[in-house]
Design a protein around this motif. Structure first.
Motif, PDB file in Angstrom:
ATOM      1  N   PRO A  33       0.799  -1.230   0.000  1.00  0.00           N
ATOM      2  CA  PRO A  33       0.000   0.000   0.000  1.00  0.00           C
ATOM      3  C   PRO A  33       0.832   1.282   0.000  1.00  0.00           C
ATOM      4  O   PRO A  33       0.365   2.310  -0.470  1.00  0.00           O
ATOM      5  CB  PRO A  33      -0.859  -0.111   1.255  1.00  0.00           C
ATOM      6  N   CYS A  36       2.062   1.534  -4.228  1.00  0.00           N
ATOM      7  CA  CYS A  36       1.213   0.855  -5.217  1.00  0.00           C
ATOM      8  C   CYS A  36       0.512   1.801  -6.182  1.00  0.00           C
ATOM      9  O   CYS A  36      -0.438   1.405  -6.840  1.00  0.00           O
ATOM     10  CB  CYS A  36       0.166   0.015  -4.494  1.00  0.00           C
ATOM     11  N   ARG A  37       0.960   3.034  -6.300  1.00  0.00           N
ATOM     12  CA  ARG A  37       0.230   4.001  -7.105  1.00  0.00           C
ATOM     13  C   ARG A  37      -0.026   3.517  -8.534  1.00  0.00           C
ATOM     14  O   ARG A  37      -1.121   3.639  -9.061  1.00  0.00           O
ATOM     15  CB  ARG A  37       0.928   5.355  -7.111  1.00  0.00           C
ATOM     16  N   GLU A  39      -0.110   0.383  -9.744  1.00  0.00           N
ATOM     17  CA  GLU A  39      -1.085  -0.706  -9.717  1.00  0.00           C
ATOM     18  C   GLU A  39      -2.465  -0.190  -9.339  1.00  0.00           C
ATOM     19  O   GLU A  39      -3.473  -0.649  -9.856  1.00  0.00           O
ATOM     20  CB  GLU A  39      -0.668  -1.794  -8.720  1.00  0.00           C
ATOM     21  N   TRP A  40      -2.512   0.771  -8.417  1.00  0.00           N
ATOM     22  CA  TRP A  40      -3.777   1.381  -7.979  1.00  0.00           C
ATOM     23  C   TRP A  40      -4.528   1.961  -9.169  1.00  0.00           C
ATOM     24  O   TRP A  40      -5.743   1.810  -9.293  1.00  0.00           O
ATOM     25  CB  TRP A  40      -3.472   2.460  -6.944  1.00  0.00           C
ATOM     26  N   VAL A  46      -9.811  -3.341  -6.592  1.00  0.00           N
ATOM     27  CA  VAL A  46      -8.863  -3.323  -5.476  1.00  0.00           C
ATOM     28  C   VAL A  46      -9.585  -3.798  -4.223  1.00  0.00           C
ATOM     29  O   VAL A  46     -10.691  -3.347  -3.944  1.00  0.00           O
ATOM     30  CB  VAL A  46      -8.308  -1.900  -5.228  1.00  0.00           C
ATOM     31  N   VAL A  48      -8.928  -3.924  -0.126  1.00  0.00           N
ATOM     32  CA  VAL A  48      -8.042  -3.399   0.921  1.00  0.00           C
ATOM     33  C   VAL A  48      -8.550  -3.806   2.298  1.00  0.00           C
ATOM     34  O   VAL A  48      -9.739  -3.985   2.502  1.00  0.00           O
ATOM     35  CB  VAL A  48      -7.924  -1.855   0.855  1.00  0.00           C
ATOM     36  N   LEU A  56      -2.797   4.024   2.907  1.00  0.00           N
ATOM     37  CA  LEU A  56      -3.315   4.746   1.742  1.00  0.00           C
ATOM     38  C   LEU A  56      -3.799   6.140   2.122  1.00  0.00           C
ATOM     39  O   LEU A  56      -3.633   7.095   1.359  1.00  0.00           O
ATOM     40  CB  LEU A  56      -4.447   3.962   1.090  1.00  0.00           C
ATOM     41  N   PRO A  61      -3.778   8.329  -2.505  1.00  0.00           N
ATOM     42  CA  PRO A  61      -4.038   8.022  -3.917  1.00  0.00           C
ATOM     43  C   PRO A  61      -5.389   8.610  -4.323  1.00  0.00           C
ATOM     44  O   PRO A  61      -6.247   8.845  -3.470  1.00  0.00           O
ATOM     45  CB  PRO A  61      -4.077   6.493  -3.948  1.00  0.00           C
ATOM     46  N   ARG A  64     -11.050   6.171  -6.631  1.00  0.00           N
ATOM     47  CA  ARG A  64     -11.287   5.446  -7.868  1.00  0.00           C
ATOM     48  C   ARG A  64     -12.429   4.463  -7.671  1.00  0.00           C
ATOM     49  O   ARG A  64     -12.714   4.048  -6.553  1.00  0.00           O
ATOM     50  CB  ARG A  64     -10.034   4.706  -8.303  1.00  0.00           C
ATOM     51  N   VAL A  67     -13.147  -0.166  -5.600  1.00  0.00           N
ATOM     52  CA  VAL A  67     -12.460  -0.442  -4.339  1.00  0.00           C
ATOM     53  C   VAL A  67     -13.431  -1.125  -3.377  1.00  0.00           C
ATOM     54  O   VAL A  67     -14.535  -0.630  -3.141  1.00  0.00           O
ATOM     55  CB  VAL A  67     -11.910   0.847  -3.691  1.00  0.00           C
ATOM     56  N   VAL A  86     -10.903   6.921  -0.428  1.00  0.00           N
ATOM     57  CA  VAL A  86     -10.251   6.334  -1.606  1.00  0.00           C
ATOM     58  C   VAL A  86     -11.262   5.823  -2.629  1.00  0.00           C
ATOM     59  O   VAL A  86     -10.894   5.193  -3.606  1.00  0.00           O
ATOM     60  CB  VAL A  86      -9.241   5.218  -1.219  1.00  0.00           C
TER      61      VAL A  86
END
Length: 94
Positions: A33, A36-37, A39-40, A46, A48, A56, A61, A64, A67, A86
């Motif tokens: 974490p 991981c930008r 991959e994010w 995702v 988490v 995070l 980040p 998006r 998630v 996030v």
């Protein structure tokens, strides 16, 4: 090309997340974490956990879609607030 599921979870959840993700047809990408930008931004979805959300929240980040949060039933409310920051669209407790 298969869709990627970025798993930002500790060892206790990783195997279960990987099993479920693979069953749904995702290629599993295990991430850190704190770093991981890329991959994010690229992953289709995702997952988490609370520990990853804390990291995070510090790194910030962009929010998006896609998630999902996995947290225990006694998860602190800050976990769910961090999830919203996030862009989390769902959460699961066990």
């Amino acid at each position: 090309m298969s869709e990627a599921l970025l798993a930002l979870t500790g060892p206790a959840l990783h195997d279960e997340v990987a099993r479920c993700g693979a069953a749904a047809g995702y290629q599993i990408v295990r991430g850190d974490p704190a770093r991981c930008r890329g991959e994010w931004l690229r992953a289709t979805a995702v997952v988490v956990d609370g520990a990853a959300l804390a990291v995070l929240e510090e790194s910030g980040p962009p929010a998006r879609p896609g998630v999902l949060v996995a947290a225990g039933p006694g998860a602190d409310p800050t976990v769910w607030r961090a999830a919203l920051s996030v862009g989390a669209q769902g959460g699961y407790t066990w």
